[in-house]
Design a protein around this motif. Sequence first.
Motif, PDB file in Angstrom:
ATOM      1  N   UNK A 118       0.879  -1.300   0.102  1.00 34.98           N
ATOM      2  CA  UNK A 118      -0.108   0.011  -0.017  1.00 34.98           C
ATOM      3  C   UNK A 118       0.760   1.182   0.034  1.00 34.98           C
ATOM      4  N   UNK A 119       2.000   1.173   0.610  1.00 33.06           N
ATOM      5  CA  UNK A 119       3.177   2.274   0.842  1.00 33.06           C
ATOM      6  C   UNK A 119       3.412   2.620  -0.852  1.00 33.06           C
ATOM      7  N   UNK A 120       3.768   1.293  -1.683  1.00 31.60           N
ATOM      8  CA  UNK A 120       4.128   1.600  -2.887  1.00 31.60           C
ATOM      9  C   UNK A 120       3.133   2.172  -4.134  1.00 31.60           C
ATOM     10  N   UNK A 121       1.956   1.882  -3.636  1.00 39.08           N
ATOM     11  CA  UNK A 121       0.584   2.184  -4.341  1.00 39.08           C
ATOM     12  C   UNK A 121       0.710   3.499  -4.255  1.00 39.08           C
ATOM     13  N   UNK A 122       0.498   4.103  -3.003  1.00 34.46           N
ATOM     14  CA  UNK A 122       0.265   5.434  -2.583  1.00 34.46           C
ATOM     15  C   UNK A 122       1.391   6.447  -3.167  1.00 34.46           C
ATOM     16  N   UNK A 123       2.731   5.771  -3.462  1.00 38.05           N
ATOM     17  CA  UNK A 123       3.676   6.574  -3.908  1.00 38.05           C
ATOM     18  C   UNK A 123       3.633   6.624  -5.534  1.00 38.05           C
ATOM     19  N   UNK A 124       3.205   5.757  -6.013  1.00 39.96           N
ATOM     20  CA  UNK A 124       2.893   5.658  -7.513  1.00 39.96           C
ATOM     21  C   UNK A 124       1.836   6.547  -7.828  1.00 39.96           C
ATOM     22  N   UNK A 125       0.877   6.461  -7.306  1.00 42.73           N
ATOM     23  CA  UNK A 125      -0.567   7.355  -7.194  1.00 42.73           C
ATOM     24  C   UNK A 125      -0.144   8.992  -7.155  1.00 42.73           C
ATOM     25  N   UNK A 126       0.776   9.340  -6.429  1.00 41.67           N
ATOM     26  CA  UNK A 126       1.201  10.569  -6.220  1.00 41.67           C
ATOM     27  C   UNK A 126       2.216  10.999  -7.513  1.00 41.67           C
ATOM     28  N   UNK A 127       2.847  10.137  -7.841  1.00 48.66           N
ATOM     29  CA  UNK A 127       3.873  10.530  -8.804  1.00 48.66           C
ATOM     30  C   UNK A 127       3.272  10.437 -10.037  1.00 48.66           C
ATOM     31  N   UNK A 128       2.045   9.684 -10.441  1.00 48.45           N
ATOM     32  CA  UNK A 128       1.288   9.722 -11.558  1.00 48.45           C
ATOM     33  C   UNK A 128       0.628  10.946 -11.850  1.00 48.45           C
ATOM     34  N   UNK A 129       0.398  11.870 -10.823  1.00 47.98           N
ATOM     35  CA  UNK A 129      -0.241  13.251 -11.071  1.00 47.98           C
ATOM     36  C   UNK A 129       1.057  14.180 -11.486  1.00 47.98           C
ATOM     37  N   UNK A 130       2.111  13.969 -11.221  1.00 44.76           N
ATOM     38  CA  UNK A 130       3.289  14.430 -11.561  1.00 44.76           C
ATOM     39  C   UNK A 130       3.777  14.440 -12.730  1.00 44.76           C
ATOM     40  N   UNK A 131       3.688  13.260 -13.215  1.00 44.74           N
ATOM     41  CA  UNK A 131       4.525  12.760 -14.534  1.00 44.74           C
ATOM     42  C   UNK A 131       3.472  12.072 -15.475  1.00 44.74           C
ATOM     43  N   UNK A 132       3.390  12.811 -16.715  1.00 44.44           N
ATOM     44  CA  UNK A 132       2.781  12.291 -17.746  1.00 44.44           C
ATOM     45  C   UNK A 132       2.816  10.867 -18.177  1.00 44.44           C
ATOM     46  N   UNK A 133       4.194  10.413 -18.252  1.00 49.48           N
ATOM     47  CA  UNK A 133       4.125   8.852 -18.976  1.00 49.48           C
ATOM     48  C   UNK A 133       4.801   8.014 -17.921  1.00 49.48           C
ATOM     49  N   UNK A 134       4.555   6.607 -18.033  1.00 47.21           N
ATOM     50  CA  UNK A 134       4.844   5.704 -17.068  1.00 47.21           C
ATOM     51  C   UNK A 134       5.414   4.455 -17.751  1.00 47.21           C
ATOM     52  N   UNK A 135       6.389   3.921 -17.460  1.00 50.12           N
ATOM     53  CA  UNK A 135       6.976   2.570 -18.003  1.00 50.12           C
ATOM     54  C   UNK A 135       6.366   1.516 -16.837  1.00 50.12           C
ATOM     55  N   UNK A 136       5.565   0.765 -17.700  1.00 50.07           N
ATOM     56  CA  UNK A 136       4.827  -0.659 -16.781  1.00 50.07           C
ATOM     57  C   UNK A 136       5.865  -1.680 -17.182  1.00 50.07           C
ATOM     58  N   UNK A 137       6.706  -2.185 -16.163  1.00 41.45           N
ATOM     59  CA  UNK A 137       7.792  -3.328 -16.779  1.00 41.45           C
ATOM     60  C   UNK A 137       7.264  -4.618 -15.990  1.00 41.45           C
ATOM     61  N   UNK A 138       7.604  -5.670 -16.957  1.00 42.61           N
ATOM     62  CA  UNK A 138       7.083  -6.890 -16.588  1.00 42.61           C
ATOM     63  C   UNK A 138       8.271  -7.872 -17.048  1.00 42.61           C
TER      64      UNK A 138
END
Length: 413
Positions: A118-138
């Motif tokens: 949940x800590x990781x999810x919260x961090x990603x949530x905040x950063x998605x508001x600040x950065x337009x693009x994201x790399x989803x790595x598998x």
Amino acid sequence: MKQTKSFEISKQAVYGAYLQVKANKGAAGVDEQTLTDFEINLKNNLYKIWNRMSSGTYFPPNVKRVDIPKLDGGIRPLGIPTVGDRIAQTVVKNKLEPQIENQFHSDSYGYRPGKSALDAIGLVRERCWKYDWLLDLDIQGFFDNIDHELMMKAVRKQTNCKWMLLYIERWITASVQDSEGNVQNRDKGTPQGGVISPLLANLFLHYAFDMWMKIECPDVLFARYADDIVCHCQSEEQAKEMLGRIDRRLAECGLKLHPGKTRIVYCKDNKRRKDYKNMSFDFLGYTFRPRKSRTKWGKLFLGFNPEVSTQAKKRMRQRMREWNILRRSSKTIEDVAEEANPVIRGWIQYYGRYRKSGLLNTLWHLDRLLVKWARKKYEKLRSWKKAWAWLNGIKSQSPQLFTHWKLLIMTER
């Protein structure tokens, strides 16, 4: 004459490891020995582990392979060590983890004390508001493809303790045995399910990814939970460049990105209005995508936010079906609640952290099962209307009976 041992391992360390394994429970390994069986001759069994580890003669038994069906039709292989081997692994984990924990990257969250998904999810949530693009790595088959030589190189960077190095190497090379008794030797990978595997996996990616990112791409933020990784980028061009660089870096470490699951994502919201082929991604049981939200003044806006994923909802409904409520007509509704509530409470605590309303339809599915159960159990409740009226009456009189009822009632109001 005082008996000497090759390695200094205390009996207290072994006993403490046993208490941890006991608290975590777990299934039997290839020897079919349960924790209860192990405890019948506890003192002697713990002495054997201590004696063999201290003398350098401890060799791990084969790891039991258990195939877990995935919702997408695939199989996730788990490796289940024996009870005794889990204790031995815990001895080493307890010694090694404090030495390396404070060296891990602050944005690495998986299997670490004081950090959570949940800590990781919260961090990603905040950063998605600040950065337009994201790399989803598998990373394709990460646990099955860890290079043993590179793994031991990473461990040696952290410790020169001979007995830890000896046993870690034996564990990562231990053979796997399937349900039919077939034994497979392994020249790479570490089995998912082992006590020490998460720590070793974190250590491997610490060098293969985290430290490489810190040195080579210090301006690109990321969040990692074990092998689940997302990177935040300023532009599509930067995301494409990073994808190529990370792909090459992982190849150097014997790993590769899954071509069908690794994606560049556009984090569309109220201010970022363009369309793109990928505008959502899943991370740790949540789906991030553009969603209608309200400000504290009630005004609607489009935000890029997480909500419980479709796959997580399927897993929850599958768990409900496994309770076999419809076949338990001898039970009371209080009996059903007693079994279900601890699980429901966990779902709400995890999947209800962000956009709790996303859970409602899934939790309502349990009410539907209860109505089906009542129609089967009570002859006077054969009609759907009467059965729903009966359940709603109980819900009104005893709203605390099921953990999720309070949430449903609040939403209905």
